[in-house]
Enzyme design. Structure first.
Site, PDB file in Angstrom:
ATOM      1  N   GLY A 187       0.802  -1.224   0.000  1.00  0.00           N
ATOM      2  CA  GLY A 187       0.000   0.000   0.000  1.00  0.00           C
ATOM      3  C   GLY A 187       0.829   1.265   0.000  1.00  0.00           C
ATOM      4  O   GLY A 187       1.393   1.645   1.034  1.00  0.00           O
ATOM      5  N   THR A 237      -4.030  -3.707  -4.681  1.00  0.00           N
ATOM      6  CA  THR A 237      -4.179  -5.075  -5.179  1.00  0.00           C
ATOM      7  C   THR A 237      -4.131  -6.010  -3.968  1.00  0.00           C
ATOM      8  O   THR A 237      -3.185  -5.932  -3.169  1.00  0.00           O
ATOM      9  CB  THR A 237      -3.035  -5.387  -6.179  1.00  0.00           C
ATOM     10  OG1 THR A 237      -3.093  -4.417  -7.224  1.00  0.00           O
ATOM     11  CG2 THR A 237      -3.168  -6.793  -6.749  1.00  0.00           C
ATOM     12  N   GLY A 259     -12.564  -7.298 -36.076  1.00  0.00           N
ATOM     13  CA  GLY A 259     -13.780  -6.602 -36.512  1.00  0.00           C
ATOM     14  C   GLY A 259     -14.831  -6.632 -35.406  1.00  0.00           C
ATOM     15  O   GLY A 259     -14.506  -6.493 -34.224  1.00  0.00           O
ATOM     16  N   GLY A 260     -16.080  -6.851 -35.766  1.00  0.00           N
ATOM     17  CA  GLY A 260     -17.172  -6.874 -34.780  1.00  0.00           C
ATOM     18  C   GLY A 260     -16.972  -7.954 -33.735  1.00  0.00           C
ATOM     19  O   GLY A 260     -17.391  -7.796 -32.575  1.00  0.00           O
ATOM     20  N   GLU A 265       1.941   1.211 -11.132  1.00  0.00           N
ATOM     21  CA  GLU A 265       3.382   1.321 -10.820  1.00  0.00           C
ATOM     22  C   GLU A 265       4.025   2.508 -11.539  1.00  0.00           C
ATOM     23  O   GLU A 265       5.157   2.446 -11.999  1.00  0.00           O
ATOM     24  CB  GLU A 265       4.121   0.010 -11.102  1.00  0.00           C
ATOM     25  CG  GLU A 265       3.635  -1.106 -10.180  1.00  0.00           C
ATOM     26  CD  GLU A 265       4.583  -2.274 -10.038  1.00  0.00           C
ATOM     27  OE1 GLU A 265       5.797  -2.077 -10.155  1.00  0.00           O
ATOM     28  OE2 GLU A 265       4.081  -3.371  -9.812  1.00  0.00           O
TER      29      GLU A 265
HETATM   30  C1  LIG Z   1      -5.936  -2.001 -10.923  1.00  0.00           C
HETATM   31  C2  LIG Z   1      -5.001  -1.160 -10.118  1.00  0.00           C
HETATM   32  C3  LIG Z   1      -4.158  -1.763  -9.200  1.00  0.00           C
HETATM   33  C4  LIG Z   1      -3.301  -0.978  -8.407  1.00  0.00           C
HETATM   34  N1  LIG Z   1      -2.555  -1.598  -7.435  1.00  0.00           N
HETATM   35  C5  LIG Z   1      -1.853  -0.829  -6.560  1.00  0.00           C
HETATM   36  C6  LIG Z   1      -1.212  -1.429  -5.441  1.00  0.00           C
HETATM   37  O1  LIG Z   1      -1.236  -2.652  -5.250  1.00  0.00           O
HETATM   38  N2  LIG Z   1      -0.571  -0.619  -4.554  1.00  0.00           N
HETATM   39  C7  LIG Z   1      -0.504   0.747  -4.712  1.00  0.00           C
HETATM   40  O2  LIG Z   1       0.095   1.418  -3.881  1.00  0.00           O
HETATM   41  N3  LIG Z   1      -1.106   1.342  -5.782  1.00  0.00           N
HETATM   42  C8  LIG Z   1      -1.788   0.594  -6.692  1.00  0.00           C
HETATM   43  N4  LIG Z   1      -2.427   1.184  -7.751  1.00  0.00           N
HETATM   44  C9  LIG Z   1      -2.376   2.645  -7.899  1.00  0.00           C
HETATM   45  C10 LIG Z   1      -1.561   3.139  -9.085  1.00  0.00           C
HETATM   46  O3  LIG Z   1      -0.194   2.923  -8.867  1.00  0.00           O
HETATM   47  C11 LIG Z   1      -1.928   4.604  -9.301  1.00  0.00           C
HETATM   48  O4  LIG Z   1      -3.251   4.637  -9.814  1.00  0.00           O
HETATM   49  C12 LIG Z   1      -0.981   5.316 -10.232  1.00  0.00           C
HETATM   50  O5  LIG Z   1       0.275   5.476  -9.629  1.00  0.00           O
HETATM   51  C13 LIG Z   1      -1.508   6.703 -10.677  1.00  0.00           C
HETATM   52  O6  LIG Z   1      -1.920   7.465  -9.600  1.00  0.00           O
HETATM   53  P1  LIG Z   1      -3.372   8.178  -9.655  1.00  0.00           P
HETATM   54  O7  LIG Z   1      -4.346   7.133 -10.045  1.00  0.00           O
HETATM   55  O8  LIG Z   1      -3.604   8.895  -8.377  1.00  0.00           O
HETATM   56  O9  LIG Z   1      -3.254   9.222 -10.847  1.00  0.00           O
HETATM   57  P2  LIG Z   1      -2.729  10.745 -10.747  1.00  0.00           P
HETATM   58  O10 LIG Z   1      -1.403  10.773 -10.075  1.00  0.00           O
HETATM   59  O11 LIG Z   1      -3.797  11.607 -10.194  1.00  0.00           O
HETATM   60  O12 LIG Z   1      -2.518  11.084 -12.289  1.00  0.00           O
HETATM   61  C14 LIG Z   1      -3.557  11.555 -13.122  1.00  0.00           C
HETATM   62  C15 LIG Z   1      -2.925  11.964 -14.466  1.00  0.00           C
HETATM   63  O13 LIG Z   1      -2.013  13.058 -14.247  1.00  0.00           O
HETATM   64  C16 LIG Z   1      -0.749  12.721 -14.749  1.00  0.00           C
HETATM   65  N5  LIG Z   1       0.311  13.325 -13.926  1.00  0.00           N
HETATM   66  C17 LIG Z   1       0.425  13.317 -12.562  1.00  0.00           C
HETATM   67  N6  LIG Z   1       1.561  13.945 -12.201  1.00  0.00           N
HETATM   68  C18 LIG Z   1       2.178  14.350 -13.336  1.00  0.00           C
HETATM   69  C19 LIG Z   1       3.396  15.041 -13.623  1.00  0.00           C
HETATM   70  N7  LIG Z   1       4.225  15.436 -12.644  1.00  0.00           N
HETATM   71  N8  LIG Z   1       3.710  15.283 -14.922  1.00  0.00           N
HETATM   72  C20 LIG Z   1       2.876  14.896 -15.925  1.00  0.00           C
HETATM   73  N9  LIG Z   1       1.722  14.226 -15.712  1.00  0.00           N
HETATM   74  C21 LIG Z   1       1.380  13.954 -14.441  1.00  0.00           C
HETATM   75  C22 LIG Z   1      -0.680  11.194 -14.656  1.00  0.00           C
HETATM   76  O14 LIG Z   1       0.328  10.669 -15.520  1.00  0.00           O
HETATM   77  C23 LIG Z   1      -2.093  10.830 -15.078  1.00  0.00           C
HETATM   78  O15 LIG Z   1      -2.198  10.868 -16.471  1.00  0.00           O
HETATM   79  C24 LIG Z   1      -3.261   0.415  -8.579  1.00  0.00           C
HETATM   80  C25 LIG Z   1      -4.086   1.033  -9.529  1.00  0.00           C
HETATM   81  C26 LIG Z   1      -4.971   0.271 -10.271  1.00  0.00           C
HETATM   82  C27 LIG Z   1      -5.885   0.963 -11.245  1.00  0.00           C
END
Ligand SMILES: Cc1cc2nc3c(=O)[nH]c(=O)nc-3n(C[C@H](O)[C@H](O)[C@H](O)COP(=O)(O)OP(=O)(O)OC[C@H]3O[C@@H](n4cnc5c(N)ncnc54)[C@H](O)[C@@H]3O)c2cc1C
Length: 380
Positions: free
Chosen positions: A124, A158, A339-340, A363
């Protein structure tokens, strides 16, 4: 330089492929629709060494290399990317953090259980308000007596609901910025720890994702993982390795999507011939096969460098960025070639298309990988 896999690695690939075809392929859609990780798969994964791929044999691990790890994750992802994601999160985040930074006692307490598949690992870092900017986390660990008290919530975890062991990253001294962040090992069922919202996801649905809440969750001093204040620095090192796993997952998913598209193109007839006879289709197949090989090479190079002890921050991010974006294109072309029939659940194309999108987000998003790579380039 030798680009060939060893005989043992070829055998490893064949055995994981055989396992995935027999034990996972028949259930892929059922597990996707149930939106639950199949816990009864754990002992089978453990029997094959897939719950402790890179861990020392003294803890019960399979003692394999980072390149071997890539082969395993690729072969699982080729059949079911969601199962590969769960195996990668278990091995490459939770267990890896304990393996890399845990005390001998912590390794002996947790690794054998994780490796035997008796506990699924969760990790986490992310919070609702802190994703890409993970150091902006709000979850705190405050000293109380000899131990610690955790308060806060982690998002998108996860195995958040079903993980038996979780590594939690929390702020121990806000005045120190990222040097005031530490890691802890928390066992499922610890008072004050509870599962929050289970996510209803676009893809990777057979891998469980949920929020985890900590409300006055008391931990003994023994649960601090690594040194106090080193949690964020250690996290970046865990991610250097973890991103190689996501790159391998991308290569495997793209391989599965490419093979599905190739087989379909041979079978599907239009205008009196298989669609594979049309140059437009052949070029898509050729481009995807070429890009998959390029991504595989970047991924194996990063893994090889990790195996020889080199810090791979740049190489891991390059592999993850290129392979995940390549896989998005491969999955898109797979749907297009169907396709479809690519739009309905009778064929595997739509699932690859849904699953793949996580790979440019989890990640570290593609934008964050570019930021990491650029920082490395400009620091030279
Ligand atoms: C199915 C799934 C499993 C996951 N499992 C884990 C897990 O086990 N443990 C864990 O800790 N996390 C987990 N995550 C979290 C995941 O690592 C984050 O969702 C990810 O790091 C992006 O963070 P956010 O969703 O808050 O997006 P945000 O950080 O809010 O980003 C939103 C958008 O802004 C862009 N952005 C943000 N900062 C910048 C910057 N400085 N420059 C340019 N663009 C930027 C991002 O690239 C993105 O396009 C999981 C996510 C999912 C969907």
């Amino acid at each position: 330089m030798d680009f060939r896999l060893s005989d043992e690695q070829q055998l490893l690939r064949a055995s994981v492929r055989e396992f995935a075809e027999a034990e996972i392929r028949p259930h892929v859609m059922e597990w996707d629709e149930a939106q639950q990780f199949a816990m009864d798969l754990l002992p089978k994964l453990a029997d094959l060494g897939l719950m402790g791929i890179q861990f020392d044999e003294e803890y019960g691990g399979a003692g394999m290399s980072a390149v071997d790890y890539c082969i395993c994750i690729e072969e699982l992802a080729r059949v079911c990317p969601a199962i590969a994601l769960s195996v990668a999160a278990h091995n490459g985040l939770c267990s890896a953090h304990i393996g890399m930074f845990g005390s001998e006692e912590q390794k002996r307490t947790y690794l054998p259980r994780l490796i035997r598949g008796e506990a699924l690992g969760a990790w986490g870092l992310t919070e609702a308000g802190a994703g890409s900017d993970a150091a902006g986390m709000r979850t705190t660990a405050t000293r109380r007596g000899d131990g610690w008290v955790l308060n806060g919530a982690k998002s998108f975890i996860t195995h958040g609901r079903i993980g038996g062991v979780m590594v939690v990253i929390a702020v121990t001294d806000r005045t120190l910025g990222h040097r005031g962040i530490s890691a802890f090992v928390v066992e499922h069922g610890t008072a004050g720890m509870s599962a929050g919202k289970k996510e209803n996801k676009l893809g990777m649905r057979a891998s469980d994702t949920s929020e985890v809440i900590f409300a006055d969750c008391q931990l003994p001093a023994s649960q601090l993982l690594g040194s106090e204040g080193q949690g964020f620095v250690n996290t970046l090192q865990v991610l250097d390795a973890g991103r190689i796993g996501i790159a391998a997952l991308s290569v495997g998913l793209a391989q599965g999507a490419y093979e599905a598209a190739r087989d379909y193109a041979r079978e599907r007839h239009q205008f009196g011939q298989p669609i594979a006879a049309f140059q437009a289709i052949q070029w898509k197949l050729a481009d995807n096969a070429t890009r998959i090989e390029a991504a595989r090479l970047l991924t194996y190079r990063a893994a090889y460098l990790k195996d020889v002890g080199v810090r791979t921050t740049r190489e891991s991010s390059m592999a993850k960025l290129f392979a995940s974006e390549m896989a998005v294109k491969a999955a898109d072309d797979c749907v297009q070639i169907h396709g479809g029939y690519g739009f309905v659940k009778d064929y595997p194309a739509e699932k690859y298309f849904r699953d793949v999108k996580l790979l440019t987000i989890g990640e570290g998003t593609s934008e964050i990988q570019r930021l990491v790579i650029a920082r490395q380039l400009l620091a030279q």
